[in-house]
Design a protein around this motif. Structure first.
Motif, short mmCIF file in Angstrom:
data_model
loop_
_atom_site.label_atom_id
_atom_site.label_comp_id
_atom_site.label_asym_id
_atom_site.label_seq_id
_atom_site.Cartn_x
_atom_site.Cartn_y
_atom_site.Cartn_z
N GLY A 277 -3.09 -1.20 6.52
CA GLY A 277 -3.37 -0.67 7.85
C GLY A 277 -2.15 -0.25 8.64
N LEU B 188 -7.11 3.78 -7.79
CA LEU B 188 -7.96 2.66 -8.23
C LEU B 188 -9.39 2.83 -7.74
CD1 LEU B 188 -5.47 -0.29 -7.59
CD2 LEU B 188 -6.21 0.53 -9.82
N PHE C 124 -9.97 -7.84 -8.23
CA PHE C 124 -8.76 -8.03 -7.43
C PHE C 124 -8.89 -7.31 -6.09
CE2 PHE C 124 -7.46 -8.43 -11.86
CZ PHE C 124 -6.81 -9.65 -11.83
N GLN D 202 -6.59 -9.21 -3.48
CA GLN D 202 -5.39 -9.58 -4.24
C GLN D 202 -4.77 -8.34 -4.88
OE1 GLN D 202 -7.84 -12.48 -6.55
NE2 GLN D 202 -5.89 -13.54 -6.63
N VAL E 207 -3.62 -6.03 -7.89
CA VAL E 207 -3.98 -5.77 -9.28
C VAL E 207 -2.74 -6.10 -10.13
CG1 VAL E 207 -4.64 -3.89 -10.86
CG2 VAL E 207 -5.68 -4.04 -8.58
N GLY F 185 1.76 3.01 -1.27
CA GLY F 185 1.20 1.75 -1.75
C GLY F 185 1.76 1.28 -3.08
N ARG G 65 4.69 -2.57 -4.98
CA ARG G 65 4.27 -3.66 -4.10
C ARG G 65 4.78 -5.01 -4.58
NH1 ARG G 65 -0.80 -0.92 -2.11
NH2 ARG G 65 -1.85 -2.45 -0.81
N ARG H 244 -14.43 1.77 3.56
CA ARG H 244 -14.05 1.09 2.33
C ARG H 244 -14.69 -0.29 2.24
NH1 ARG H 244 -7.59 1.99 1.95
NH2 ARG H 244 -7.70 -0.20 1.29
N ARG I 150 3.06 2.12 17.54
CA ARG I 150 3.15 3.17 18.56
C ARG I 150 2.14 4.26 18.22
NH1 ARG I 150 8.70 5.59 18.16
NH2 ARG I 150 8.36 5.14 15.96
N PRO I 151 1.98 5.25 19.11
CA PRO I 151 1.04 6.33 18.77
C PRO I 151 1.42 7.05 17.47
CG PRO I 151 1.61 6.38 21.09
CD PRO I 151 2.52 5.38 20.47
N ILE J 286 5.34 8.16 15.66
CA ILE J 286 5.82 7.64 14.37
C ILE J 286 6.11 8.81 13.44
CG2 ILE J 286 5.19 6.20 12.38
CD1 ILE J 286 3.21 4.76 14.37
P1 AP5 Z 1 -4.13 3.92 7.21
O1 AP5 Z 1 -3.23 5.09 7.35
O2 AP5 Z 1 -5.38 4.11 6.44
O3 AP5 Z 1 -3.31 2.63 6.72
P2 AP5 Z 1 -2.68 2.29 5.31
O4 AP5 Z 1 -1.30 1.78 5.54
O5 AP5 Z 1 -2.83 3.42 4.35
O6 AP5 Z 1 -3.59 1.04 4.93
P3 AP5 Z 1 -4.37 0.67 3.59
O7 AP5 Z 1 -5.47 -0.29 3.98
O8 AP5 Z 1 -4.76 1.89 2.83
O9 AP5 Z 1 -3.27 -0.13 2.83
P4 AP5 Z 1 -3.48 -1.12 1.72
O10 AP5 Z 1 -2.09 -1.23 1.28
O11 AP5 Z 1 -4.15 -2.39 2.08
O12 AP5 Z 1 -4.57 -0.43 0.77
P5 AP5 Z 1 -4.43 0.40 -0.58
O13 AP5 Z 1 -5.50 1.40 -0.62
O14 AP5 Z 1 -3.04 0.83 -0.79
O15 AP5 Z 1 -4.49 3.42 8.72
C1 AP5 Z 1 -5.36 2.32 8.93
C2 AP5 Z 1 -6.23 2.57 10.19
O16 AP5 Z 1 -5.38 2.55 11.34
C3 AP5 Z 1 -6.91 3.95 10.20
O17 AP5 Z 1 -8.16 3.83 10.81
C4 AP5 Z 1 -5.97 4.82 11.08
O18 AP5 Z 1 -6.68 5.84 11.75
C5 AP5 Z 1 -5.41 3.79 12.05
N1 AP5 Z 1 -4.01 4.05 12.43
C6 AP5 Z 1 -3.01 4.56 11.64
N2 AP5 Z 1 -1.85 4.63 12.35
C7 AP5 Z 1 -2.14 4.16 13.60
C8 AP5 Z 1 -1.36 3.99 14.79
N3 AP5 Z 1 -0.05 4.30 14.84
N4 AP5 Z 1 -1.96 3.48 15.90
C9 AP5 Z 1 -3.30 3.13 15.87
N5 AP5 Z 1 -4.09 3.28 14.77
C10 AP5 Z 1 -3.50 3.79 13.65
O19 AP5 Z 1 -4.74 -0.75 -1.66
C11 AP5 Z 1 -6.04 -1.31 -1.78
C12 AP5 Z 1 -6.05 -2.36 -2.88
O20 AP5 Z 1 -5.72 -1.76 -4.15
C13 AP5 Z 1 -5.04 -3.52 -2.71
O21 AP5 Z 1 -5.55 -4.56 -1.90
C14 AP5 Z 1 -4.84 -3.95 -4.17
O22 AP5 Z 1 -5.92 -4.76 -4.62
C15 AP5 Z 1 -4.88 -2.62 -4.93
N6 AP5 Z 1 -3.55 -1.99 -5.07
C16 AP5 Z 1 -3.15 -0.78 -4.58
N7 AP5 Z 1 -1.88 -0.52 -4.91
C17 AP5 Z 1 -1.44 -1.60 -5.62
C18 AP5 Z 1 -0.19 -1.94 -6.22
N8 AP5 Z 1 0.87 -1.12 -6.14
N9 AP5 Z 1 -0.10 -3.13 -6.86
C19 AP5 Z 1 -1.16 -3.97 -6.96
N10 AP5 Z 1 -2.37 -3.71 -6.41
C20 AP5 Z 1 -2.50 -2.52 -5.74
#
Ligand code: AP5
Ligand code: MG
Length: 212
Positions: A11, A36, A53, A58, A60, A86, A89, A157, A196-197, A201
């Motif tokens: 997030g 994934l 996972f 958790q 992967v 992402g 990690r 999601r 921040r907004p 950023i």
């Molecule tokens: P968003 O831009 O969607 O945030 P994000 O950083 O991309 O968050 P994710 O939830 O996608 O990160 P994650 O790392 O948990 O998930 P991922 O898919 O990589 O913004 C979030 C929200 O906030 C939106 O609604 C947006 O509009 C809002 N927002 C954005 N900026 C803002 C701001 N400045 N102010 C206010 N609001 C704002 O991974 C998912 C799963 O996959 C993991 O849990 C794991 O199981 C697996 N996985 C993925 N990659 C790996 C890896 N490398 N190793 C092991 N497992 C992995």
């Protein structure tokens, strides 16, 4: 130019900031989370393996993710680098990446834990193009119409619920946060205040990209 890594807690805004960075640098976005989820939707063996996972928040296992990214980096469009969202990690993932790709910049988007739950629980995205929105902080300009592609179907999601977010945050603090120091020592870490907004950023990140 080498690759760029987008780093930060769940997030933090990695996916949100990725579009502008991709447009500015021409680097294709490679999101391991999106890859994934696509594998899961297709019902592939990889998706089945990752499912348990992801659903529990958790990470992967490293060997699965390293193999996935290694294959993606062999594709034609990755020849001049990619924007990694992402990944890595864990330190093991970063070491594996170091063997196959140069990382020019790691953008660490820093957001306190107390902001994360409200961000994740209000997130939705366009089913057609994947553009990311938020119920309060980042609404579509016209209600229920995607700003980017004019699509009208939106999805949330499965892992965007409070329980899973807490596990994802824990995984982040234990396994991923130490990577910031690892990259700082290698002089490629750029920290940006993500509480921040969105536009502010983005402007800071784009200014840093210009100075590369
Ligand atoms: P968003 O831009 O969607 O945030 P994000 O950083 O991309 O968050 P994710 O939830 O996608 O990160 P994650 O790392 O948990 O998930 P991922 O898919 O990589 O913004 C979030 C929200 O906030 C939106 O609604 C947006 O509009 C809002 N927002 C954005 N900026 C803002 C701001 N400045 N102010 C206010 N609001 C704002 O991974 C998912 C799963 O996959 C993991 O849990 C794991 O199981 C697996 N996985 C993925 N990659 C790996 C890896 N490398 N190793 C092991 N497992 C992995
Ligand atoms: Mg994301």
């Amino acid at each position: 130019m080498g690759s760029i890594v987008l780093f930060g807690p769940p997030g933090a805004g990695k996916g949100t900031q990725a579009t502008a960075i991709s447009q500015t640098t021409g680097l294709p976005q490679v999101s391991t989370g999106d890859m994934l989820r696509a594998a899961l939707a297709q019902g592939s063996e990889l998706g089945e393996r990752a499912k348990v996972f992801m659903e529990s928040g958790q990470l992967v296992p490293d060997e699965v993710i390293i193999g996935l990214v290694g294959e993606r980096l062999q594709e034609d469009d990755a020849g001049d680098g990619v924007l990694l969202d992402g990944f890595p990690r864990t330190i093991a993932q970063a070491e594996a990446l170091q063997d196959i790709e140069t990382v020019d910049l790691v953008i660490s988007i820093e957001v306190p834990d107390e902001r994360i739950v409200e961000r994740i629980c209000g997130r939705f995205s366009c089913a057609d193009c994947g553009a990311v929105y938020h119920d309060t902080f980042n609404q579509t300009k016209t209600e229920e119409i995607c700003d980017s592609c004019s699509g009208s179907e939106f999805i949330r999601r499965d892992d965007d619920n409070e329980g899973t977010v807490r596990s994802r945050l824990e995984a982040y603090h234990h396994q991923t946060a130490p990577l910031a120091d690892w990259y700082h020592q290698r002089r490629v870490l750029f920290r940006v205040d993500g509480d921040r907004p969105i536009d502010e950023i983005r402007d800071d990140i784009l200014a840093t990209l210009k100075s590369l």
